[in-house]
Design a protein around this motif. Structure first.
Motif: not given
Length: 479
Positions: A88-90, A99-107, A131-137
């Motif tokens: 689960l990497v983003y 401005r976004s050049v690349f983004n694959n997050t689902d949050f 974030i949304d009941q998840r812990t993101i590093l």
């Protein structure tokens, strides 16, 4: 209160304190170690992305196009995400205008990101967010490309690390209740043995806490303490394996960086020499075109070299595509570059080549020859001569580099193929060497199923031979 009652109560209190203290210590140390490992892994991955970007910066400077920059960065990001699609990497890349050049997050990434405040170039910062009941590093760094700043954010979901701690606390809570109940029933019979078991568990935890991860709890009982010891041993084994893997990965990455840096020197020398020649010589279209062709070819070789060295160090030899090449043609391509290197040291260069076609990886053979000649130049004094030749000896084809330099002492000859080993540290450092040349040459020879032999005497010169033997389907001589 009777004495046995005091012993009974005191034993229960001691057991509860020690058992719970050990459980909490194990869980918290395990959680902190796993979290630290995730953070270190994320930082390492971020550094890997940064290194990949640094490697293509020279190319981006040549084209100097924003669209091309974004295309290349997107390609790098897609390749990286593709390699890590099981985790689960983003990855998020943004330009100076956010401005976004690349983004694959689902949050949704927060707009206010304090980790970016005062973030310097080539510095990596990290922060944990819920974030949304998840812990993101989040790990972030800034890279400058053609005077423009890009923010790279590598993110990984570490919710499982915190959930694992909760599960361990729940598990140990159940074990704690059961152990206390059983202890009260059979305390009179097993109190001393149980105390000794806890003591051994505590001692093992202390040894592991001091860095000896190979230590294990030696308890063979099948009660709750035995279960705890088994779980503790399983946890220690997992931690030991993870640390070993992390150290090995770090060593491989450092070895790649060192080897790659070493190999940058030869093509850069050619580029600088021809650029200086063009800068200081009166304009002549033919000479200038020849010089520009050499600069262009060496620049392309730098691009190819980074990929080939990565394969050499990290991949199996089966991944190299061997093709049939005339060694004489390879000598001819290298001769201008080698001649410039020799003339700068006022050393003569003789090139001789008997006809032969080899099944080789062309760029690696160029690296092999360049390294051997470079070592010979370092060992040679002005007005001496270096001979680069290729000849038949029976059914073997020999690539030979011979110099008249200082030679190699006998006590060093069995160690010179070790990475970073330098027989003459002062001479090697003065010539910007790192002791990697012969180690890389030996690896390249291994890819081609060839052997390297060295004959040398102090102050009488050195002869290095690379022996290609027929019969290997993936390298050697094409008969």
């Amino acid at each position: 209160m009777k004495f046995w009652q005091k012993i009974y109560v005191f034993s229960i209190l001691v057991f509860i304190i020690i058992f719970n203290a050990a459980s909490i210590m194990v869980i918290e140390r395990s959680h902190n170690r796993m979290l630290k490992q995730e953070i270190n892994n994320a930082l390492s991955q971020n550094m890997s992305i940064h290194s990949s970007v640094d490697a293509i910066v020279p190319i981006l400077r040549i084209y100097d196009s924003i669209d091309y920059e974004k295309t290349v960065l997107t390609r790098i990001a897609n390749e990286f995400v593709g390699k890590n699609n099981e985790q689960l990497v983003y990855l998020d890349i943004r330009d100076e205008q956010n401005r976004s050049v690349f983004n694959n997050t689902d949050f949704q990434i927060p707009k206010q990101r304090e980790e970016l405040d005062k973030l310097a170039v080539d510095e990596i910062s990290y922060i944990l967010r819920d974030i949304d009941q998840r812990t993101i590093l989040f790990t972030s760094n800034i890279a400058n490309i053609n005077h423009k700043s890009y923010v790279f954010t590598y993110m990984i979901d570490v919710t499982s690390v915190y959930q694992d701690r909760v599960d361990q606390y729940q598990f140990f809570a159940k074990v704690d209740v059961a152990a206390c109940f059983l202890y009260m029933l059979i305390m009179f019979f097993v109190s001393r043995g149980l105390t000794r078991s806890i003591d051994r568990l505590s001692q093992t935890a202390q040894v592991i806490a001091q860095g000896d991860f190979s230590e294990r709890v030696r308890i063979k009982s099948k009660d709750e303490i035995g279960m705890l010891a088994q779980n503790f041993n399983d946890m220690a084994a997992v931690v030991e394996d993870k640390i070993t893997i992390l150290e090995r990965n770090n060593e491989e990455k450092q070895r790649f960086i060192n080897n790659f840096t070493h190999e940058l020197k030869t093509p850069l020398t050619s580029i600088i020499a021809y650029a200086n020649f063009m800068r200081t010589t009166k304009y002549n279209e033919e000479m200038f075109m020849d010089s520009l062709n050499v600069i262009y070819s060496e620049g392309k070789r730098l691009e190819s070299l980074s990929l080939k060295l990565m394969n050499l160090i990290l991949l199996q030899e089966d991944d190299f595509q061997m093709e049939l090449h005339d060694l004489g043609a390879i000598f001819a391509e290298l001769k201008p570059t080698l001649s410039v290197m020799a003339s700068e040291k006022h050393v003569g260069m003789i090139v001789e080549c008997e006809p032969c076609e080899l099944l080789v990886e062309k760029d690696l053979i160029k690296v092999l020859i360049s390294n051997l000649v470079d070592n010979a130049l370092k060992a040679s004094a002005p007005q001496q001569t270096i001979i680069l030749r290729a000849l038949w000896r029976g059914n073997q084809y020999i690539l030979q580099v011979q110099d008249e330099g200082i030679g190699i002492a006998k006590e060093h000859q069995d160690k010179i193929f070790e990475p970073f080993y330098m027989a003459d540290k002062s001479r090697t450092r003065s010539s910007n060497g790192a002791g990697l040349g012969l180690a890389i040459c030996q690896s390249i020879a291994g890819v081609h199923h060839a052997a390297i032999h060295i004959a040398s005497n102090e102050n009488q010169g050195t002869t290095v031979e690379v022996v290609f033997t027929p019969g290997h389907p993936k390298g050697g001589i094409k008969e």
